[in-house]
Design a protein around this motif. Structure first.
Motif, mmCIF file in Angstrom:
data_model
loop_
_atom_site.group_PDB
_atom_site.id
_atom_site.type_symbol
_atom_site.label_atom_id
_atom_site.label_comp_id
_atom_site.label_asym_id
_atom_site.label_seq_id
_atom_site.Cartn_x
_atom_site.Cartn_y
_atom_site.Cartn_z
ATOM 1 N N LEU A 1 -1.795 -1.106 -3.893
ATOM 2 C CA LEU A 1 -2.766 -0.014 -3.795
ATOM 3 C C LEU A 1 -2.016 1.310 -3.822
ATOM 4 O O LEU A 1 -1.047 1.499 -3.076
ATOM 5 C CB LEU A 1 -3.577 -0.110 -2.499
ATOM 6 C CG LEU A 1 -4.495 1.096 -2.212
ATOM 7 C CD1 LEU A 1 -5.662 1.129 -3.182
ATOM 8 C CD2 LEU A 1 -4.987 1.081 -0.776
ATOM 9 N N ILE A 2 -2.463 2.206 -4.693
ATOM 10 C CA ILE A 2 -1.916 3.566 -4.714
ATOM 11 C C ILE A 2 -2.901 4.468 -3.973
ATOM 12 O O ILE A 2 -4.033 4.658 -4.407
ATOM 13 C CB ILE A 2 -1.713 4.072 -6.153
ATOM 14 C CG1 ILE A 2 -0.732 3.170 -6.901
ATOM 15 C CG2 ILE A 2 -1.207 5.511 -6.150
ATOM 16 C CD1 ILE A 2 -0.566 3.541 -8.366
ATOM 17 N N ALA A 3 -2.475 4.984 -2.831
ATOM 18 C CA ALA A 3 -3.315 5.894 -2.042
ATOM 19 C C ALA A 3 -2.444 7.066 -1.604
ATOM 20 O O ALA A 3 -2.248 7.318 -0.414
ATOM 21 C CB ALA A 3 -3.912 5.165 -0.842
ATOM 22 N N THR A 4 -1.912 7.765 -2.596
ATOM 23 C CA THR A 4 -0.939 8.825 -2.349
ATOM 24 C C THR A 4 -1.573 10.158 -1.981
ATOM 25 O O THR A 4 -0.861 11.123 -1.711
ATOM 26 C CB THR A 4 -0.053 9.010 -3.596
ATOM 27 O OG1 THR A 4 -0.886 9.081 -4.765
ATOM 28 C CG2 THR A 4 0.891 7.838 -3.763
ATOM 29 N N GLY A 5 -2.917 10.219 -1.980
ATOM 30 C CA GLY A 5 -3.586 11.441 -1.552
ATOM 31 C C GLY A 5 -3.288 12.622 -2.458
ATOM 32 O O GLY A 5 -3.228 12.501 -3.682
ATOM 33 N N GLY A 6 -3.074 13.767 -1.833
ATOM 34 C CA GLY A 6 -2.808 14.968 -2.615
ATOM 35 C C GLY A 6 -1.898 15.919 -1.868
ATOM 36 O O GLY A 6 -1.557 15.703 -0.701
ATOM 37 N N VAL A 7 -1.504 16.959 -2.551
ATOM 38 C CA VAL A 7 -0.672 18.010 -1.944
ATOM 39 C C VAL A 7 -1.445 19.320 -2.017
ATOM 40 O O VAL A 7 -2.172 19.576 -2.985
ATOM 41 C CB VAL A 7 0.678 18.137 -2.676
ATOM 42 C CG1 VAL A 7 1.512 16.889 -2.467
ATOM 43 C CG2 VAL A 7 0.472 18.384 -4.169
ATOM 44 N N PRO A 8 -1.330 20.155 -0.983
ATOM 45 C CA PRO A 8 -2.077 21.419 -0.977
ATOM 46 C C PRO A 8 -1.700 22.295 -2.166
ATOM 47 O O PRO A 8 -0.528 22.433 -2.510
ATOM 48 C CB PRO A 8 -1.668 22.072 0.345
ATOM 49 C CG PRO A 8 -1.142 20.952 1.179
ATOM 50 C CD PRO A 8 -0.534 19.977 0.231
ATOM 51 N N ARG A 9 -2.703 22.839 -2.785
ATOM 52 C CA ARG A 9 -2.478 23.741 -3.912
ATOM 53 C C ARG A 9 -2.089 25.122 -3.375
ATOM 54 O O ARG A 9 -2.575 25.564 -2.335
ATOM 55 C CB ARG A 9 -3.760 23.836 -4.745
ATOM 56 C CG ARG A 9 -3.599 24.619 -6.046
ATOM 57 C CD ARG A 9 -4.918 24.712 -6.790
ATOM 58 N NE ARG A 9 -5.359 23.408 -7.263
ATOM 59 C CZ ARG A 9 -6.524 22.856 -6.959
ATOM 60 N NH1 ARG A 9 -7.363 23.488 -6.163
ATOM 61 N NH2 ARG A 9 -6.865 21.673 -7.446
ATOM 62 N N ASN A 10 -1.228 25.787 -4.073
ATOM 63 C CA ASN A 10 -0.808 27.133 -3.681
ATOM 64 C C ASN A 10 -1.195 28.129 -4.765
ATOM 65 O O ASN A 10 -1.445 27.749 -5.919
ATOM 66 C CB ASN A 10 0.706 27.175 -3.463
ATOM 67 C CG ASN A 10 1.158 28.393 -2.668
ATOM 68 O OD1 ASN A 10 0.343 29.206 -2.251
ATOM 69 N ND2 ASN A 10 2.453 28.510 -2.457
ATOM 70 N N LEU B 1 0.852 -1.185 0.000
ATOM 71 C CA LEU B 1 0.000 0.000 0.000
ATOM 72 C C LEU B 1 0.889 1.237 0.000
ATOM 73 O O LEU B 1 1.650 1.459 0.950
ATOM 74 C CB LEU B 1 -0.920 0.010 1.229
ATOM 75 C CG LEU B 1 -1.641 -1.308 1.562
ATOM 76 C CD1 LEU B 1 -2.571 -1.118 2.753
ATOM 77 C CD2 LEU B 1 -2.405 -1.830 0.360
ATOM 78 N N ILE B 2 0.798 2.030 -1.058
ATOM 79 C CA ILE B 2 1.635 3.221 -1.196
ATOM 80 C C ILE B 2 0.859 4.422 -0.660
ATOM 81 O O ILE B 2 -0.163 4.823 -1.209
ATOM 82 C CB ILE B 2 2.025 3.450 -2.662
ATOM 83 C CG1 ILE B 2 2.718 2.209 -3.232
ATOM 84 C CG2 ILE B 2 2.932 4.663 -2.796
ATOM 85 C CD1 ILE B 2 3.028 2.306 -4.713
ATOM 86 N N GLY B 3 1.347 5.009 0.421
ATOM 87 C CA GLY B 3 0.661 6.112 1.083
ATOM 88 C C GLY B 3 0.210 5.684 2.465
ATOM 89 O O GLY B 3 -0.267 4.559 2.645
ATOM 90 N N GLY B 4 0.361 6.571 3.443
ATOM 91 C CA GLY B 4 0.044 6.199 4.820
ATOM 92 C C GLY B 4 -1.147 6.914 5.393
ATOM 93 O O GLY B 4 -1.223 7.121 6.608
ATOM 94 N N GLY B 5 -2.113 7.291 4.551
ATOM 95 C CA GLY B 5 -3.282 8.014 5.028
ATOM 96 C C GLY B 5 -4.459 7.123 5.362
ATOM 97 O O GLY B 5 -4.332 5.908 5.542
ATOM 98 N N THR B 6 -5.631 7.753 5.418
ATOM 99 C CA THR B 6 -6.852 7.053 5.800
ATOM 100 C C THR B 6 -7.194 5.925 4.837
ATOM 101 O O THR B 6 -7.603 4.839 5.249
ATOM 102 C CB THR B 6 -8.018 8.058 5.865
ATOM 103 O OG1 THR B 6 -7.707 9.074 6.828
ATOM 104 C CG2 THR B 6 -9.312 7.380 6.262
ATOM 105 N N ALA B 7 -7.059 6.160 3.532
ATOM 106 C CA ALA B 7 -7.416 5.141 2.541
ATOM 107 C C ALA B 7 -6.557 3.889 2.699
ATOM 108 O O ALA B 7 -7.058 2.767 2.632
ATOM 109 C CB ALA B 7 -7.280 5.703 1.129
ATOM 110 N N SER B 8 -5.263 4.063 2.926
ATOM 111 C CA SER B 8 -4.374 2.918 3.110
ATOM 112 C C SER B 8 -4.736 2.143 4.365
ATOM 113 O O SER B 8 -4.768 0.911 4.363
ATOM 114 C CB SER B 8 -2.909 3.369 3.185
ATOM 115 O OG SER B 8 -2.351 3.477 1.902
#
Length: 647
Positions: free
Chosen positions: A294-303, A173-180
């Motif tokens: 599983l790819i669950a890399t989420g996102g990065v804040p937009r600036n 599982l790639i990504g350590g957030g809620t989805a993962s």
């Protein structure tokens, strides 16, 4: 013995064939020399009574010597192997004990990052924890100086980093957030012996993000940035971490864990994905192969581009709010700065504005919120409700600047100057840019995965598959909703729902996405709403409102459900089918005080989105209405299903 038997099997056929050849020679010689039949040439070998000497005897001695030699060799070889085996076992045992002691010393001495006490289970100080995320015991400065196990100098880590990374994981599982985390639990539920590896570039174990912009800001604990524990609106305390360190197993033990488990590899980023080879490469060039990924890399804040172009000085005074470190940083800024400006009128911007606004009444902090829309959350709420929400935010102590388009940002005399396109100038100490999220699709190029041109994110099917053994969940997934079409959703509950579905499908469920996720936002403990489906203010809306009571608040809702993460208590069992009415839809009159109500969002006369305004624990009904996809002649009748007119 085994080697001796092998040697004998090779020599026996030779002995038999030689003896047979000798017998044939004797017979042939006797026939050819009939005058002297009893005279056998001394040069020929024979097995007869007269052939016990000469070459035959030599051959017998050679075979016997070979057998004895083979037996002797096998005996000493086995004895040597047994000795080497025993020495190897002792070495491994000694190394394991030494490694355990070093890990225990590391856990006790390294700076803590995860709270020790969690409602589910609190790990003891002796328990090993995943690398870079040991259990945390918050201590006051005076206590920190006292001699204890946690103040011992940290030993040098002599184990190479590559040894800590498993070379293979059945479920990666790639990504350590809620989805993962949701996927990991789902996988383990369906496959109890599964070995799951979560790889995250964050230093923390999986945690929930909503409290970072909600409850944590209302905590009375001065050490909240260290404990990361908060009180829900109902007064119950919990940690933002889904599970304590003791829930996970060490990544080094993943391959040998008898009952499987979930391991978290923190501080590691996947930088390349080889889809054909079923493996990934980390930022330290380590490779990990997988069976399913599983790819669950989420996102990065937009600036804002104007901030990015403004230079390093402006960027240092700008926060892109997303992670734990961002919460800690902004908390520190809010205690030292005189003015903070939040750019953005969406969910995150409005929640932070209300949270900081409450703090401003005590510290004298000036909180400014600016956005290009006419009202707060103008892209989501109908105009009348957006205007009401704007007034609510103002009452929290926030200075609201609507229809604000930022032209440029400069740093002058250690102050930030925000120039708006209409000529207005705003001076502030710090900026929080809350202008949306960019899905993290860095792996798309190396993996050859499709990115959706309209919504962004990895394009997947209704089963959340990008390839036969690759799934995508959470903010990074642009999925096909069998009810509402192609979508991409950026909310906590969607991460839970999509992660759970991906986990089920990774174990062979083959289920399509149909369970509509919900999302919620609280403007403090008194006003909150829950929403589901497509909620876009550009769509036609119908709102039905009623007078609110004391129980119609987020605080009361959490007291009833027992959880601050309200989606956790959702079920669909309570949903009932709405009955359409033939009565024409009357115009809805809006009052100035929207205590509680239901807002329906329509597309082609069908309800595609619903907001429950200060109406809680009714989400299964809303979900069923959207799932049925029927036209309703009178939405006032449908609103009655939510019991909004009951006291």
């Amino acid at each position: 013995m085994l080697k001796c038997r092998t040697v004998w099997k090779k020599l026996a056929p030779l002995a038999r064939s030689s003896s047979t050849l000798c017998r044939q020679n004797v017979k042939r010689t006797g026939l050819n020399n009939g005058r002297i039949p009893t005279c056998v040439p001394a040069a020929n070998m024979s097995t007869g009574p007269g052939g016990l000497g000469g070459d035959n005897l030599k051959y017998t001695i050679m075979v016997g010597a070979a057998c004895v030699g083979s037996l002797t060799y096998a005996y000493f070889l086995l004895k040597g192997d047994q000795k080497r085996y025993q020495e190897r076992i002792e070495e491994i045992t000694t190394r394991s004990q030494r490694s355990s002691k070093e890990e225990a010393a590391t856990v006790q001495s390294e700076p803590p990052a995860v709270p020790e006490s969690v409602p589910e289970a609190a790990p003891s100080p002796e328990e090993p924890s995943p690398p870079a995320a040991p259990a945390e015991e918050p201590a006051a400065p005076a206590e920190a100086a006292a001699p204890s196990e946690t103040t011992a100098p940290p030993p040098a880590d002599s184990t190479p980093a590559s040894l800590k990374v498993p070379s293979h994981s059945p479920y990666l599982l790639i990504g350590g957030g809620t989805a993962s985390f949701a996927a990991a639990r789902s996988i383990r539920a369906r496959d109890p012996g599964a070995r799951v590896l979560i790889v995250t570039d964050e230093p923390d174990l999986p945690y929930m993000r909503p409290p970072l912009s909600k409850e944590l800001w209302f905590s009375d604990d001065p050490s909240v940035t260290e404990t990361l524990r908060f009180k829900q609106w109902n007064g119950k305390e919990r940690s933002i971490y889904f599970q304590p360190p003791s829930f996970y197993i060490n990544s080094e033990e993943l391959a040998s864990a008898e009952n499987g488990g979930v391991a978290v590899l923190t501080g590691k980023k996947v930088v390349h994905m080889d889809v054909r080879g079923n493996k990934v490469k980390l930022d330290d060039d380590t490779e990990i192969s997988y069976d399913k990924c599983l790819i669950a890399t989420g996102g990065v804040p937009r600036n804002l581009q104007v901030i990015e172009r403004a230079g390093e000085e402006v960027m240092k005074k700008t926060t892109l709010f997303r992670k734990i470190e961002d919460f800690k940083s902004l908390d520190n800024v809010s205690r030292n700065a005189k003015s903070i400006t939040i750019i953005g009128g969406g969910f995150l911007g409005s929640e932070l504005a209300c949270a900081l606004g409450r703090r401003s009444t005590e510290s004298g902090l000036e909180v400014i919120q600016m956005f290009p829309e006419k009202g707060n959350m103008g892209k989501v709420l109908p105009e009348y409700l957006s205007n009401w929400t704007t007034e609510k935010v103002k009452r929290e102590g926030v200075k609201v600047i609507a229809e604000a388009l930022v032209k440029s940002v400069t740093c002058k005399d250690d102050k930030l100057e925000i120039h708006l396109k209409d000529g207005r100038l705003v001076k502030t100490d710090h900026i929080v840019a809350a202008v949306g999220l960019e899905p993290n699709v860095d792996l798309a190029k190396s993996a050859g995965l499709e990115v959706d041109s309209d919504f962004g994110g990895y394009r997947v099917n209704a089963e959340l598959q990008a390839r036969s053994n690759i799934w995508v969940a959470g903010d990074a997934a642009c999925f096909y909703d069998i009810r509402l079409g192609r979508r991409r959703v950026e909310h906590h509950d969607h991460a839970v729902v999509s992660g759970r579905l991906a986990g089920e499908n990774m174990t062979g469920a083959s289920k399509p996405y149909w369970h509509q996720s919900m999302f919620w936002s609280d403007l403090g403990p008194d006003v909150g709403y829950e929403a589901i489906g497509i909620v876009d203010s550009s769509l036609p809306t119908v709102g039905v409102f009623a007078k609110a009571t004391a129980k119609d608040t987020p605080k009361a809702a959490t007291e009833k459900s027992g959880t601050g993460i309200r989606s956790e208590s959702e079920t669909e069992d309570t949903a009932t089918s709405p009955v359409a009415s033939v009565t024409p839809l009357p115009p809805v009159a809006h009052k100035d005080d929207y205590g509680k109500g239901v807002i329906f969002y329509l597309r082609d006369k069908v309800v595609v989105g619903i907001i429950l305004w200060n109406v809680f624990n009714r989400m299964p009904i809303a979900r069923k209405i959207i799932k049925d996809g029927e036209e309703h002649a009178d939405l006032n009748e449908v609103a009655k299903l939510f019991n909004i007119h009951e006291d």
